[in-house]
Design an enzyme around this catalytic site. Structure first.
Site, PDB file in Angstrom:
ATOM      1  N   GLY A   1       0.776  -1.234   0.000  1.00  0.00           N
ATOM      2  CA  GLY A   1       0.000   0.000   0.000  1.00  0.00           C
ATOM      3  C   GLY A   1       0.805   1.281   0.000  1.00  0.00           C
TER       4      GLY A   1
ATOM      5  N   ASN B   1       1.586   3.033  -2.543  1.00  0.00           N
ATOM      6  CA  ASN B   1       0.919   3.958  -3.480  1.00  0.00           C
ATOM      7  C   ASN B   1      -0.375   4.490  -2.871  1.00  0.00           C
ATOM      8  OD1 ASN B   1       2.300   4.212  -6.235  1.00  0.00           O
ATOM      9  ND2 ASN B   1       2.553   2.076  -5.717  1.00  0.00           N
TER      10      ASN B   1
ATOM     11  N   MET C   1      -3.289  -6.740  -7.538  1.00  0.00           N
ATOM     12  CA  MET C   1      -2.635  -7.841  -8.244  1.00  0.00           C
ATOM     13  C   MET C   1      -3.623  -8.804  -8.900  1.00  0.00           C
ATOM     14  SD  MET C   1       0.362  -6.967  -7.872  1.00  0.00           S
ATOM     15  CE  MET C   1       1.555  -8.231  -8.147  1.00  0.00           C
TER      16      MET C   1
ATOM     17  N   LEU D   1      -8.895  -7.776 -14.064  1.00  0.00           N
ATOM     18  CA  LEU D   1     -10.301  -7.371 -14.188  1.00  0.00           C
ATOM     19  C   LEU D   1     -10.738  -7.716 -15.608  1.00  0.00           C
ATOM     20  CD1 LEU D   1     -10.067  -3.911 -12.391  1.00  0.00           C
ATOM     21  CD2 LEU D   1     -11.079  -6.021 -11.479  1.00  0.00           C
TER      22      LEU D   1
ATOM     23  N   ASN E   1      -4.394   2.914 -13.350  1.00  0.00           N
ATOM     24  CA  ASN E   1      -3.453   1.953 -12.764  1.00  0.00           C
ATOM     25  C   ASN E   1      -2.050   2.505 -12.840  1.00  0.00           C
ATOM     26  OD1 ASN E   1      -2.549  -0.715 -11.814  1.00  0.00           O
ATOM     27  ND2 ASN E   1      -1.673  -0.902 -13.852  1.00  0.00           N
TER      28      ASN E   1
ATOM     29  N   HIS F   1       1.850   1.500 -13.178  1.00  0.00           N
ATOM     30  CA  HIS F   1       2.702   0.375 -13.578  1.00  0.00           C
ATOM     31  C   HIS F   1       4.154   0.835 -13.467  1.00  0.00           C
ATOM     32  CE1 HIS F   1       3.859  -3.328 -15.534  1.00  0.00           C
ATOM     33  NE2 HIS F   1       4.707  -2.610 -16.263  1.00  0.00           N
TER      34      HIS F   1
ATOM     35  N   GLU G   1      -9.438  -3.866 -21.159  1.00  0.00           N
ATOM     36  CA  GLU G   1      -9.369  -5.333 -21.068  1.00  0.00           C
ATOM     37  C   GLU G   1      -7.964  -5.875 -21.376  1.00  0.00           C
ATOM     38  OE1 GLU G   1     -10.220  -4.041 -25.102  1.00  0.00           O
ATOM     39  OE2 GLU G   1     -11.063  -3.520 -23.130  1.00  0.00           O
TER      40      GLU G   1
ATOM     41  N   ASP H   1      -2.312  -3.688 -18.893  1.00  0.00           N
ATOM     42  CA  ASP H   1      -1.420  -2.530 -19.107  1.00  0.00           C
ATOM     43  C   ASP H   1      -1.601  -1.910 -20.487  1.00  0.00           C
ATOM     44  OD1 ASP H   1       1.096  -4.463 -17.423  1.00  0.00           O
ATOM     45  OD2 ASP H   1      -0.344  -3.040 -16.589  1.00  0.00           O
TER      46      ASP H   1
HETATM   47  C1  GRF Z   1       4.621  -1.584  -6.853  1.00  0.00           C
HETATM   48  O1  GRF Z   1       5.708  -2.127  -7.573  1.00  0.00           O
HETATM   49  C2  GRF Z   1       3.697  -0.887  -7.803  1.00  0.00           C
HETATM   50  O2  GRF Z   1       4.354  -0.332  -8.916  1.00  0.00           O
HETATM   51  C3  GRF Z   1       2.846  -1.983  -8.296  1.00  0.00           C
HETATM   52  O3  GRF Z   1       2.613  -2.782  -7.136  1.00  0.00           O
HETATM   53  C4  GRF Z   1       3.789  -2.724  -6.296  1.00  0.00           C
HETATM   54  C5  GRF Z   1       3.420  -2.550  -4.844  1.00  0.00           C
HETATM   55  O4  GRF Z   1       2.764  -1.339  -4.698  1.00  0.00           O
HETATM   56  N1  GRF Z   1       1.645  -1.441  -8.871  1.00  0.00           N
HETATM   57  P1  GRF Z   1       2.173  -0.870  -3.252  1.00  0.00           P
HETATM   58  O5  GRF Z   1       3.356  -0.614  -2.343  1.00  0.00           O
HETATM   59  O6  GRF Z   1       1.296  -1.982  -2.725  1.00  0.00           O
HETATM   60  O7  GRF Z   1       1.426   0.387  -3.554  1.00  0.00           O
END
Ligand code: GRF
Length: 204
Positions: free
Chosen positions: A17, A19, A94, A97, A111, A113, A151, A154
């Site tokens: 978490g 981000n 992770m 969808l 999202n 990436h 869909e 990325d």
């Molecule tokens: C990070 O590498 C982010 O780029 C990817 O998920 C990983 C963990 O992110 N989307 P977070 O610390 O759970 O936000």
């Protein structure tokens, strides 16, 4: 933010978490046009849930394991509707969808990436694997991308990107950390604000 209703944001997470934390810390600063009304985790042990609790943000777990894609997405949709979510931010989320799900949120799911798409993205490129591939290829610059979700993994329209230098002694872990600090945690709040503001202006 002039007296426009804020856009209701749900943040979808699966792990640490960091981000999500960047979005929480951006509230009232970079993030003016949106309000984080819900955090949804696919795992009950995700540290992201602790971050939501510490910030006073309602959170639910919608487990992915042991469910069909349809059952998972039905649970997701129920939680999102109950919170009145108008846009979704995937932050270390992770799970996949389906096209059926993403088609109901056109240009309303973003999202983060950890590479400069179209490099090192798509099936199998997530978390540390992205940085392992960048180091294996020998790129001198990498970075992060925020894009709309459709869909194609990325594959949606790019919103923002930020470049980060690769250093000669980088390991996947040191590179991941630098990409998070210098790119992901900067871009995601900005992109969330851009999307929330665009939706708020459409509504008003
Ligand atoms: C990070 O590498 C982010 O780029 C990817 O998920 C990983 C963990 O992110 N989307 P977070 O610390 O759970 O936000």
């Amino acid at each position: 933010m002039l007296n426009m209703e804020k856009t209701k944001i749900a943040v979808l997470v699966s792990g640490g978490g960091t981000n999500l934390q960047a979005l929480i810390d951006a509230r009232g600063k970079v993030l003016q046009s949106g309000e984080i009304v819900l955090v949804v985790s696919t795992r009950s042990d995700a540290y992201a849930l602790q971050r939501a609790a510490a910030a006073g943000i309602p959170a639910v777990t919608v487990e992915r394991k042991g469910k069909t894609q349809q059952e998972f997405e039905r649970g997701l949709t129920e939680a999102l509707s109950a919170a009145g979510a108008e846009m979704l931010v995937l932050a270390g989320f992770m799970s996949i969808l389906s096209a059926d799900f993403t088609s109901r949120w056109p240009e309303r799911i973003i999202n983060i990436h950890p590479s400069l798409i179209p490099s090192f993205c798509g099936k199998g490129f997530y978390g540390l694997h992205v940085h392992e591939a960048a180091l294996a290829y020998g790129v001198k610059v990498t970075g992060a991308t925020v894009h709309y979700v459709n869909e194609v993994p990325d594959g949606g329209k790019i919103i923002l990107q930020k470049a980060v230098e690769v250093l000669p002694d980088d390991t996947p872990e040191t590179l991941q950390r630098r990409v998070m600090e210098q790119a992901e945690w900067v871009l995601l709040p900005r992109a969330a604000e851009m999307t929330a503001r665009a939706l708020a202006e459409k509504r008003n």
